[in-house]
Write an enzyme that holds these catalytic residues in place. Structure first.
Site, short mmCIF file in Angstrom:
data_model
loop_
_atom_site.label_atom_id
_atom_site.label_comp_id
_atom_site.label_asym_id
_atom_site.label_seq_id
_atom_site.Cartn_x
_atom_site.Cartn_y
_atom_site.Cartn_z
CE LYS A 206 125.17 -23.62 -49.68
NZ LYS A 206 125.20 -22.67 -48.60
CE LYS B 38 126.55 -18.74 -54.00
NZ LYS B 38 127.33 -17.98 -53.04
CE LYS C 131 129.46 -16.16 -45.90
NZ LYS C 131 128.25 -16.99 -45.80
P1 ATP Z 1 127.74 -20.30 -48.37
O1 ATP Z 1 128.64 -20.93 -49.38
O2 ATP Z 1 127.99 -20.74 -46.97
O3 ATP Z 1 126.28 -20.39 -48.75
P2 ATP Z 1 127.82 -17.63 -49.44
O4 ATP Z 1 129.09 -17.05 -49.92
O5 ATP Z 1 126.83 -18.10 -50.45
O6 ATP Z 1 128.17 -18.77 -48.39
P3 ATP Z 1 125.67 -16.49 -47.83
O7 ATP Z 1 125.83 -16.18 -46.39
O8 ATP Z 1 124.91 -17.73 -48.20
O9 ATP Z 1 127.15 -16.54 -48.49
O10 ATP Z 1 125.01 -15.26 -48.56
C1 ATP Z 1 125.11 -13.93 -48.07
C2 ATP Z 1 124.72 -12.95 -49.16
O11 ATP Z 1 125.75 -12.88 -50.15
C3 ATP Z 1 123.44 -13.35 -49.92
O12 ATP Z 1 122.70 -12.16 -50.18
C4 ATP Z 1 123.95 -13.92 -51.19
O13 ATP Z 1 123.02 -13.81 -52.26
C5 ATP Z 1 125.17 -13.06 -51.44
N1 ATP Z 1 126.15 -13.75 -52.27
C6 ATP Z 1 126.76 -14.92 -51.96
N2 ATP Z 1 127.61 -15.26 -52.93
C7 ATP Z 1 127.54 -14.28 -53.88
C8 ATP Z 1 128.19 -14.07 -55.12
N3 ATP Z 1 129.07 -14.94 -55.58
N4 ATP Z 1 127.89 -12.95 -55.83
C9 ATP Z 1 126.97 -12.06 -55.36
N5 ATP Z 1 126.33 -12.21 -54.20
C10 ATP Z 1 126.60 -13.30 -53.45
MG MG Z 2 125.00 -19.04 -49.81
#
Ligand code: ATP
Ligand code: MG
Length: 354
Positions: free
Chosen positions: A115, A217, A220
């Site tokens: 990040k 990965k 969002k």
């Molecule tokens: P950001 O990019 O802002 O970090 P994010 O999509 O990674 O957003 P988080 O809020 O950080 O979302 O994570 C919320 C939950 O979703 C966590 O348990 C994380 O491990 C899970 N998660 C996030 N992305 C994935 C993915 N691509 N596949 C499976 N689980 C995910």
């Molecule tokens: Mg995340």
């Protein structure tokens, strides 16, 4: 107390629209675990400050994640649903953990490296200290299990390191206060106040990859809309994003050994398996040897079928903001009682109160 009562905690950041990855990797598991465990599910708004959202974005994002929790089937009466900043003990314990965690531990965190990118000097201190706040989120409830996606495994290990160092450093005083549980650390037995929290990372959907790059990965906060499916996407958006998803010219393999060097193909099959609650092998029994021109429309139909009821319910819930806000306020009140109990103990353990 002779052991820690099983308790589930997990959080999701209000940093954008929820993706299919968040749903399959986290929220779907939150829903399943509430049948067997006491659960606390949190919209971690303090974590979202690490990317400096506008106040409006933060309010809308927080309500929208709460709505997604409810729409997916989380029960805020039997369990606890709230947003992190309403329970000040998270931030209070995070400071304590900033003083327990070592720079070296945090320096190894791949999420920070990814990040912060190349311009580390300009990254916020909050982004660096993020895992200490996450450890506090979990341990302020002395939670024993945390359902997360695979990307959070390293932060869970750090949470255990923090718990272990705290338990070890303060073992004698924890014992004198009668607040500990006997725990083995190597050859030694210490009085542990915090449990060694276990990650729950299971099933085919622990790491859903970007639709544009099978080695990255799905997130969002990814700037590319085409990289992800959002929970609130329309059927047309979903079909379009899957149609445009990166693939290769080969047909699908007959078994999962054939995914070598084909991460995008494997990702799409994984998504199909997770949505239909089967395995990759099972999916390949049906689609092995078929072209993406056959598989992609089937995947789009399945995704629409599974996601659209959640999106519809989210929209309905977001029409009544008062209801969502009252769920969060009520959850926070109940969470505060538990968190305050821990902070009272921690302050005694540290010598901040007596
Ligand atoms: P950001 O990019 O802002 O970090 P994010 O999509 O990674 O957003 P988080 O809020 O950080 O979302 O994570 C919320 C939950 O979703 C966590 O348990 C994380 O491990 C899970 N998660 C996030 N992305 C994935 C993915 N691509 N596949 C499976 N689980 C995910
Ligand atoms: Mg995340």
């Amino acid at each position: 107390m002779s052991s820690f009562a099983p308790l589930i905690f997990s959080g999701v950041q209000p940093t954008g629209n929820l993706t299919l990855g968040n749903y399959l990797g986290a929220i779907k598991k939150f829903v399943a675990l509430q049948e067997t465990h006491d659960c606390i599910y949190c919209v971690v708004d303090l974590h979202a400050l690490t990317i400096n959202p506008s106040p409006k974005e933060l309010v809308n994002g927080t309500r929208s994640i709460a709505a997604a929790f409810l729409a997916a089937g989380i029960d805020p009466v039997k369990h606890i649903v709230f947003n992190q900043s309403r329970v000040h003990q998270h931030a209070e314990l995070a400071w304590v953990f900033n003083c327990v965690a070592r720079m070296g531990w945090l320096n190894r965190m791949t999420q920070f490296k990814e990040k912060a990118g190349k311009d580390r000097e300009n990254a916020s201190v909050g982004l660096f200290a993020y895992p200490a706040l996450m450890a506090a989120d979990i341990l302020v409830y002395r939670a024993t299990h945390v359902p997360v996606g695979d990307d959070q495994k390293q932060h869970l290990e750090l949470t255990r390191d923090v718990a272990q160092k705290f338990n070890y450093d303060y073992s004698d005083h924890i014992g004198e206060l009668g607040l500990g549980v006997p725990m083995e650390i190597g050859e030694e037995t210490v009085n542990g106040y915090f449990p060694m929290t276990e990650p729950v990372i299971e099933g085919p959907a622990t790491r859903i990859m970007s639709l544009r790059d099978g080695t990255k990965k799905m997130s969002k906060s990814d700037p590319s809309e085409l990289s992800r499916i959002n929970l609130t996407d329309t059927a047309d958006d979903i079909a379009k994003k899957i149609r445009k998803a990166k693939t290769d010219p080969e047909p699908l393999p007959g078994d999962s050994g054939g995914f070598e060097g084909r991460p995008e193909a494997e990702n799409l099959v994984n998504i199909y398996a997770a949505l239909s609650e089967t395995t990759k092998e099972e999916v390949l029994r049906e689609f092995g040897g078929k072209q993406f021109s056959v598989f992609k429309p089937a995947l789009a139909d399945l995704a629409v079928e599974k996601l659209s009821p959640i999106a519809d319910e989210m929209r309905r819930l977001l029409d009544d903001k008062g209801h969502i806000d009252s769920v969060l306020a009520n959850g926070a009140e109940r969470a505060s009682v538990l968190a305050e109990k821990t902070m009272t103990d921690v302050k005694k353990i540290l010598g901040l109160s007596w």
